[in-house]
Design a protein around this motif. Sequence first.
Motif, short mmCIF file in Angstrom:
data_model
loop_
_atom_site.label_atom_id
_atom_site.label_comp_id
_atom_site.label_asym_id
_atom_site.label_seq_id
_atom_site.Cartn_x
_atom_site.Cartn_y
_atom_site.Cartn_z
N TYR A 38 0.85 -1.20 0.00
CA TYR A 38 0.00 0.00 0.00
C TYR A 38 0.89 1.25 0.00
N ASP A 86 -17.91 12.90 10.52
CA ASP A 86 -18.60 11.77 11.15
C ASP A 86 -20.08 12.05 11.31
N TRP A 126 -9.23 10.76 14.07
CA TRP A 126 -9.06 9.30 13.94
C TRP A 126 -7.58 8.99 13.87
N LYS A 150 -13.20 2.23 13.74
CA LYS A 150 -13.50 1.90 12.35
C LYS A 150 -12.22 1.35 11.73
N HIS A 152 -9.28 1.77 8.58
CA HIS A 152 -8.72 2.66 7.57
C HIS A 152 -9.16 2.20 6.19
N GLU A 153 -9.69 3.16 5.41
CA GLU A 153 -10.33 2.81 4.13
C GLU A 153 -9.43 2.01 3.19
N GLY A 154 -8.20 2.47 3.03
CA GLY A 154 -7.33 1.86 2.02
C GLY A 154 -6.80 0.50 2.40
N THR A 155 -6.71 0.19 3.69
CA THR A 155 -5.97 -1.01 4.12
C THR A 155 -6.73 -1.91 5.08
N GLY A 156 -7.79 -1.41 5.69
CA GLY A 156 -8.48 -2.20 6.70
C GLY A 156 -7.82 -2.16 8.07
#
Length: 171
Positions: A38, A86, A126, A150, A152-156
């Motif tokens: 990534y 949020d 965050w 939650k 992270h969008e790019g990596t989980g």
Amino acid sequence: MRGGYAVRPAAVSDAEALGQVHTAIWREAYAGLLPADYLDALSAEDAAHRWRLRLEVDEPEALVAVATAGEDEEIVGLATGGPTRDEDAPTVWELYAINVLAAHHGTGLADELVAAVVGDRPASLWVLVDNARAQAFYRRHGFAPDGAAKVHEGTGAPEIRMVRGAAAPAH
Ligand SMILES: CC(C)(COP(=O)(O)OP(=O)(O)OC[C@H]1O[C@@H](n2cnc3c(N)ncnc32)[C@H](O)[C@@H]1OP(=O)(O)O)[C@@H](O)C(=O)NCCC(=O)NCCS
């Protein structure tokens, strides 16, 4: 500020430098926290494009500050804050990002960046669960985890929210 540092609002003409420094900071700070493939795939050009859009048209209420070092005013850090993204926002304001090159950590520059884009507002942010240094920095600035989580969008990668100064929830 000591060390020849300065903090100022970002200009559209900073977009290319912001793309480069942002990408460089991610690569050095998140090695070990986010997957190598990534980080390898991050593109300074793409980041510069996003910064240009952001500074030109997006998010007119957001604040973007750059930190510079030395007489040639090289950009070594950045921070941005604005209205929270949020849905269950505990505060009106959010610290979206703060990034300083490792060579300038521990200098007080990050404190100046927080002052520029958050000031003394109540705010939320965050942070990666594994980013111990950033969490210690935020605790020193009065932030504490509020229990929200939650990925992270790019990596989980897992993230937690930290908040300061939120009004107590209504019952
Ligand atoms: C987060 C960041 C802006 C903080 O700026 P900084 O100049 O490094 O912060 P400071 O040195 O003032 O404070 C760091 C704190 O972490 C502590 N610390 C350092 N390494 C640590 C570690 N591995 N684990 C836990 N705490 C650590 C320091 O002792 C200090 O705490 P103290 O002030 O109570 O002594 C900067 O480290 C950075 O840009 N990191 C890379 C990008 C990043 O993680 N951004 C945040 C994304 S949410």
